[in-house]
Design an enzyme around this catalytic site. Sequence first.
Site, PDB file in Angstrom:
ATOM      1  N   ASP A 149       0.869  -1.171   0.000  1.00  0.00           N
ATOM      2  CA  ASP A 149       0.000   0.000   0.000  1.00  0.00           C
ATOM      3  C   ASP A 149       0.913   1.231   0.000  1.00  0.00           C
ATOM      4  O   ASP A 149       2.093   1.135   0.339  1.00  0.00           O
ATOM      5  CB  ASP A 149      -0.877  -0.050   1.255  1.00  0.00           C
ATOM      6  N   ASP A 201      -0.074   5.229   0.814  1.00  0.00           N
ATOM      7  CA  ASP A 201      -0.252   6.228   1.881  1.00  0.00           C
ATOM      8  C   ASP A 201      -0.308   5.569   3.251  1.00  0.00           C
ATOM      9  O   ASP A 201      -1.104   4.660   3.472  1.00  0.00           O
ATOM     10  CB  ASP A 201      -1.553   7.014   1.672  1.00  0.00           C
ATOM     11  N   GLU A 261      12.345   9.361  25.852  1.00  0.00           N
ATOM     12  CA  GLU A 261      12.868   8.937  27.164  1.00  0.00           C
ATOM     13  C   GLU A 261      14.326   8.514  27.051  1.00  0.00           C
ATOM     14  O   GLU A 261      14.628   7.316  26.968  1.00  0.00           O
ATOM     15  CB  GLU A 261      12.042   7.752  27.698  1.00  0.00           C
TER      16      GLU A 261
HETATM   17  N1  RBF Z   1       8.433   1.255  28.139  1.00  0.00           N
HETATM   18  C1  RBF Z   1       7.572   0.331  27.668  1.00  0.00           C
HETATM   19  O1  RBF Z   1       6.420   0.328  28.048  1.00  0.00           O
HETATM   20  N2  RBF Z   1       7.960  -0.601  26.746  1.00  0.00           N
HETATM   21  C2  RBF Z   1       9.227  -0.657  26.284  1.00  0.00           C
HETATM   22  O2  RBF Z   1       9.526  -1.507  25.444  1.00  0.00           O
HETATM   23  C3  RBF Z   1      10.180   0.284  26.773  1.00  0.00           C
HETATM   24  N3  RBF Z   1      11.458   0.279  26.352  1.00  0.00           N
HETATM   25  C4  RBF Z   1      12.339   1.180  26.845  1.00  0.00           C
HETATM   26  C5  RBF Z   1      13.672   1.159  26.429  1.00  0.00           C
HETATM   27  C6  RBF Z   1      14.605   2.078  26.920  1.00  0.00           C
HETATM   28  C7  RBF Z   1      16.012   2.008  26.446  1.00  0.00           C
HETATM   29  C8  RBF Z   1      14.191   3.052  27.868  1.00  0.00           C
HETATM   30  C9  RBF Z   1      15.175   4.037  28.421  1.00  0.00           C
HETATM   31  C10 RBF Z   1      12.867   3.082  28.291  1.00  0.00           C
HETATM   32  C11 RBF Z   1      11.931   2.153  27.803  1.00  0.00           C
HETATM   33  N4  RBF Z   1      10.622   2.142  28.242  1.00  0.00           N
HETATM   34  C12 RBF Z   1       9.721   1.243  27.725  1.00  0.00           C
HETATM   35  C13 RBF Z   1      10.100   3.362  28.841  1.00  0.00           C
HETATM   36  C14 RBF Z   1       9.939   3.343  30.296  1.00  0.00           C
HETATM   37  O3  RBF Z   1       8.665   2.794  30.513  1.00  0.00           O
HETATM   38  C15 RBF Z   1      10.000   4.809  30.657  1.00  0.00           C
HETATM   39  O4  RBF Z   1      11.313   5.208  30.692  1.00  0.00           O
HETATM   40  C16 RBF Z   1       9.278   5.078  31.936  1.00  0.00           C
HETATM   41  O5  RBF Z   1       7.925   4.970  31.687  1.00  0.00           O
HETATM   42  C17 RBF Z   1       9.630   6.444  32.492  1.00  0.00           C
HETATM   43  O6  RBF Z   1       8.686   7.396  32.167  1.00  0.00           O
HETATM   44 MG    MG Z   2      12.134  10.646  32.714  1.00  0.00          MG
END
Ligand code: RBF
Ligand code: MG
Length: 394
Positions: free
Chosen positions: A17, A19, A312
């Site tokens: 696809d 768009d 993040e």
């Molecule tokens: N949060 C998720 O819900 N799923 C993820 O796969 C996930 N992977 C992350 C990978 C890295 C390298 C970092 C630094 C954060 C990740 N987080 C992930 C985010 C994490 O939930 C987040 O830093 C906190 O919610 C802080 O606000």
């Molecule tokens: Mg933070």
Amino acid sequence: MAAPKPITRLISHVILDLDGTLLNTDCVVSQVLKPFLVKNGKKWDSMKAHKLVGKTPYEAAAVVLEDYALPYSTEEFLSMITPMFNEQWCNLKALPGANRLIKHLRSNGVPAALASNSPKSNIDAKISCHQGWKESFSAIVGGDEVEKGKPSPDIFLEAANRMNTNPPNCLVIEDSLPGVAAGKAAGMHVIAVPSVPKKTAEFSSADEVVNSLLDVKPEKWGLPPFNDWIEDTLPIDPWFIGGPVIKGFGRGSKVLGIPTANLPAENFSDVLSEHTSGVYFGWAKLSTRGIYKMVMSIGWNPYFDNTEKTIEPWLLHEFGDDFYGEELHLVIVGYIRAEANFPSLQSLIERIHEDARIAEKALDLPVYARYKDSPYLRTSLKKDNPANGKQSES
Ligand code: RBF
Ligand code: MG
Ligand code: ADP
């Protein structure tokens, strides 16, 4: 990410696809609507943009009229904005992984077709702006070339027909629900790449749901694998973002033991909509402290089910203190994986530490290490610097 159901026959042909699957239609939506709203005394809210993705032009127009209380009928509004959209076709950017996938299929001799609900002339205009695309498709089928558009299977059946193959040999890649329905109705295998965030569950009729084209694994379908992954990482065209460190959800260090130095997402809405959510890594510079390795997630943190897409970044260094308000510059150089949900907090934490190990090691490879010398990490970022959030170093 749902595992693909077992394949009964090997795939020989791919149907894409356009768009929302290969092209980012979001950015153009904001480019057209922003000035239109300003002229009408309103202010564009980029956080509402996702409400329009995957909608037909008529449905999207109705949403905008209601959200911004504009004094037009849907027909009037469409007649004003359609010509503006028509002028923007060359501004549609390729989605992450689109060029890579198209090149991969072509260089491995896998026949590929384009099948879109848009009229053929619009498709031609859109793809003419992307080098090498037109030549890469052995068939291009527009909505005006068949009796019924998606969700009817006609477009896909016509594409298979023009490639002289049968539906069970075809793998469809689609971002929309009508597109997935059309592919299944055609008797084909379907990978969904939903462009509307957090709607994965609605795509259960697809054979596989992936977060972005970067996550497509052709070998799962009997097609030649990508060979550009290096030590569990995928090099990407680098992008550059920076700004003052702001307060986040306040749970990084508290809940996970993993502090993340948040950047103001509203300053980067264009950059964020251009890049898919996922776990990336690169280099970070704190104006007064130095340059550090960095691993980050971009997205909605499925485990916490956030409503906002956030950035993040976890700097891979022990700091004795906080650095809220300090200028942080990031160069993002590689991709690790899609964001995921986890059965427990412990498994999320373990996975993030695994991401950090992967990033730490990869950043010593020359392909990534060289970006440590980026001019963007050497300059100081002033408030309202126009380079802030831009894609290239200038
Ligand atoms: N949060 C998720 O819900 N799923 C993820 O796969 C996930 N992977 C992350 C990978 C890295 C390298 C970092 C630094 C954060 C990740 N987080 C992930 C985010 C994490 O939930 C987040 O830093 C906190 O919610 C802080 O606000
Ligand atoms: Mg933070
Ligand atoms: P918030 O939700 O406000 O971002 P966090 O618990 O995620 O709170 O903590 C992030 C803050 O911790 C950053 O803004 C920064 O000031 C500080 N910090 C200390 N060490 C680090 C690090 N290695 N990486 C990122 N931020 C760090």
